[in-house]
Scaffold this motif. Structure first.
Motif, PDB file in Angstrom:
ATOM      1  N   GLY A   1      35.348  -4.853 -11.709  1.00  0.00           N
ATOM      2  CA  GLY A   1      35.915  -6.101 -12.217  1.00  0.00           C
ATOM      3  C   GLY A   1      35.057  -6.706 -13.305  1.00  0.00           C
ATOM      4  N   PRO A   2      35.518  -7.800 -13.908  1.00  0.00           N
ATOM      5  CA  PRO A   2      34.831  -8.383 -15.071  1.00  0.00           C
ATOM      6  C   PRO A   2      33.694  -9.345 -14.738  1.00  0.00           C
ATOM      7  CG  PRO A   2      36.853  -9.569 -14.663  1.00  0.00           C
ATOM      8  CD  PRO A   2      36.805  -8.460 -13.643  1.00  0.00           C
ATOM      9  N   LEU A   3      33.518  -9.713 -13.477  1.00  0.00           N
ATOM     10  CA  LEU A   3      32.478 -10.690 -13.152  1.00  0.00           C
ATOM     11  C   LEU A   3      31.089 -10.111 -13.396  1.00  0.00           C
ATOM     12  CD1 LEU A   3      33.609 -12.514  -9.884  1.00  0.00           C
ATOM     13  CD2 LEU A   3      34.116 -13.041 -12.256  1.00  0.00           C
ATOM     14  N   ASN A   4      30.221 -10.941 -13.999  1.00  0.00           N
ATOM     15  CA  ASN A   4      28.824 -10.557 -14.204  1.00  0.00           C
ATOM     16  C   ASN A   4      27.952 -11.804 -14.143  1.00  0.00           C
ATOM     17  OD1 ASN A   4      28.950 -11.833 -16.830  1.00  0.00           O
ATOM     18  ND2 ASN A   4      29.921  -9.961 -17.616  1.00  0.00           N
ATOM     19  N   ALA A   5      26.645 -11.596 -14.207  1.00  0.00           N
ATOM     20  CA  ALA A   5      25.706 -12.713 -14.064  1.00  0.00           C
ATOM     21  C   ALA A   5      25.878 -13.740 -15.173  1.00  0.00           C
ATOM     22  CB  ALA A   5      24.272 -12.180 -14.044  1.00  0.00           C
ATOM     23  N   ASP A   6      26.207 -13.307 -16.385  1.00  0.00           N
ATOM     24  CA  ASP A   6      26.387 -14.249 -17.496  1.00  0.00           C
ATOM     25  C   ASP A   6      27.558 -15.191 -17.235  1.00  0.00           C
ATOM     26  OD1 ASP A   6      24.257 -13.154 -18.845  1.00  0.00           O
ATOM     27  OD2 ASP A   6      25.495 -11.775 -20.024  1.00  0.00           O
ATOM     28  N   LEU A   7      28.675 -14.640 -16.756  1.00  0.00           N
ATOM     29  CA  LEU A   7      29.831 -15.487 -16.437  1.00  0.00           C
ATOM     30  C   LEU A   7      29.504 -16.459 -15.304  1.00  0.00           C
ATOM     31  CD1 LEU A   7      33.020 -13.220 -16.599  1.00  0.00           C
ATOM     32  CD2 LEU A   7      32.664 -15.380 -17.777  1.00  0.00           C
ATOM     33  N   LEU A   8      28.763 -15.978 -14.306  1.00  0.00           N
ATOM     34  CA  LEU A   8      28.397 -16.856 -13.203  1.00  0.00           C
ATOM     35  C   LEU A   8      27.535 -18.013 -13.698  1.00  0.00           C
ATOM     36  CD1 LEU A   8      27.532 -14.396 -10.289  1.00  0.00           C
ATOM     37  CD2 LEU A   8      29.675 -15.574 -10.730  1.00  0.00           C
ATOM     38  N   GLY A   9      26.628 -17.718 -14.618  1.00  0.00           N
ATOM     39  CA  GLY A   9      25.745 -18.755 -15.128  1.00  0.00           C
ATOM     40  C   GLY A   9      26.470 -19.838 -15.900  1.00  0.00           C
ATOM     41  N   ALA A  10      27.655 -19.502 -16.448  1.00  0.00           N
ATOM     42  CA  ALA A  10      28.431 -20.473 -17.221  1.00  0.00           C
ATOM     43  C   ALA A  10      29.543 -21.113 -16.410  1.00  0.00           C
ATOM     44  CB  ALA A  10      29.031 -19.776 -18.448  1.00  0.00           C
TER      45      ALA A  10
END
Length: 463
Positions: A383-392
């Motif tokens: 899937g597309p979720l990653n740490a950068d998206l979580l941080g934003a």
């Protein structure tokens, strides 16, 4: 976090630490093998037996411990020990889940034992039971090629019986995991808790528990919250957490449903979705953010059986809106006895707030002055979720889990602002194909592993 008393999650349920220490001692004894228990192992097993005092298991467990120490353990003794271990972890599960329900204000229906229909015990179970017994006697350090080769025969026999497919998949995956670690004696650290969990589940499944009676059939609208993708070298499972709005006047219910497929270790990342192409309605609902209308699907507690021919796509349904409006009033189901384990707790929640960097460098979300760590290591490559998206992120949909002695949030979806644009990303966004141009280009370059393997298999079958 909406309507959650976060501080309550910091409280340690009474007896939890002692229970886990007793189980850890049992696991260490199992790692060394019940065929050669030393003084340390005997002491740990004695403490394990003492922990069952005042329960119906005290006598069979005491007899099993005596047999292990005497070097005469039988499959019946092994079953008693596996059952007692599962009972202790089940008690820990109940204490933690009760704490979580209090913090969330979540209603949960009590467990009611289903009716049991009589069933014959397949002969293939005998081979599986004997294999788990041999594993317990040798311990992890004693696992060798001969023992793993014996598993292949058992796997073949159980796969041939549809009712034993669950046991076969467990055996296949576990044997593959052990084989990848041989020689285990050279490992610096053995995953004793994980392997003991799998061993205990395998032993109990081979006890020939009669299948439950017919589950009630439910109809209505299914509103997806998020999807948890489980991958292993030999299998993939997609587990959907959703809200069921039953037809008629029944209360909304928190349910989950899952589909699975066998795989090989070369199929990884977004390619695993192609293995589930036999469930187009589910995949389309995940990729397009759609609700589903279901008709006469069986519901075992909170687990909804899946059949594509009884499902049709409905209108778009925003999981974040569902979590804000519908989830707080939905009731949850009690956990089936065999599934009661702290690691099995996975309760959907909505958290609104921007994650912060924790002291150890990991991400956490802060609510009312309390921090809950984000389980970034559980993000699937499919899937597309990653740490950068979580941080934003400004809002997260996820599963509250208890892991490594603390509550953690496993993200299923995020709502974030990226380059001044509001976006949502969900684990199931790539169910019908990768939407990220960079990842899609990489997939095109490496080729379709699933298509290649299917073509080769077809060639072999045509010979």
């Amino acid at each position: 976090m909406r309507g959650v008393q976060v501080a309550r999650l910091r409280e340690v349920p009474a007896g939890l630490v002692d229970t886990l220490e007793v189980v850890a001692g049992f696991d260490d004894a199992l790692a060394g093998g019940f065929g050669r228990v030393g003084e340390r192992g005997a002491t740990a097993l004695a403490a394990f037996a003492s922990a069952l005092a005042g329960t119906p298991l005290v006598d069979p467990v005491a007899a099993a411990v005596d047999a292990v120490v005497a070097g005469s353990v039988t499959p019946e003794h092994i079953a008693a020990l596996a059952g007692a271990r599962s009972a202790l972890l089940g008690a820990a599960h109940d204490a933690l889940l009760g704490q979580l329900d209090t913090a969330l204000g979540r209603a949960r229906s009590p467990w009611t034992a289903p009716g049991i229909r009589p069933a014959e015990t397949p002969s293939a179970l005998a081979g599986a039971r004997a294999w788990w017994h041999e594993v317990a006697v040798t311990g992890w350090h004693g696992v060798d090629d001969e023992l793993l080769s014996a598993a292949a025969t058992v796997i073949e026999a159980t796969l041939a019986v549809p009712e034993l497919r669950r046991i076969a998949v467990l055996l296949d995956g576990f044997a593959a995991e052990l084989r990848a670690c041989v020689p285990i004696a050279t490992m610096t650290e053995v995953p004793a808790r994980r392997w003991a969990d799998l061993w205990a589940r395998g032993v109990l499944l081979t006890e020939g528990v009669p299948p439950p009676g017919e589950a009630p059939l439910v109809s209505g609208r299914l509103l997806p919250l998020g999807v948890d993708v489980h991958t292993h070298d030999t299998a993939v499972q997609v587990q959907l957490h959703a809200i069921l709005e039953p037809a008629g006047d029944g209360p909304t219910r928190l349910v989950r449903t899952a589909v699975a497929a066998a795989k090989v270790d070369t199929i990884i990342g977004p390619a695993v979705w192609r293995l589930l192409s036999g469930h187009p309605s589910l995949l389309t609902a995940l990729a397009e953010g759609r609700a589903l209308t279901i008709t006469d699907l069986p519901l075992h507690g909170g687990d909804l059986g899946w059949a594509d021919d009884r499902v049709r796509l409905d209108e778009p349904a925003d999981p974040f809106a569902t979590a804000r409006v519908v989830l707080p009033a939905a009731s949850a189901a009690a956990t089936a006895p065999l599934d009661r384990h702290p690691a099995g707790i996975a309760e959907p929640v909505l958290i609104e707030g921007t994650p912060v960097r924790d002291d150890d460098g990991g991400l956490a979300v802060e609510v009312d002055g309390e921090r809950i760590s984000l389980a970034v290591d559980r993000l699937p490559a499919a899937g597309p979720l990653n740490a950068d998206l979580l941080g934003a992120a400004s809002a997260l949909l996820g599963l509250l889990r208890w892991d490594d002695g603390q509550w953690q949030l496993q993200p299923l979806a995020v709502s974030a602002t990226v380059k001044r644009r509001a976006v949502q990303a969900h684990n199931g966004d790539w169910a019908c194909g990768v939407t990220d141009p960079k990842i899609a280009k990489e997939e095109a370059r490496t080729g379709d592993a699933v298509a290649v393997l299917r073509e080769r298999a077809g060639r072999l079958l045509r010979r």
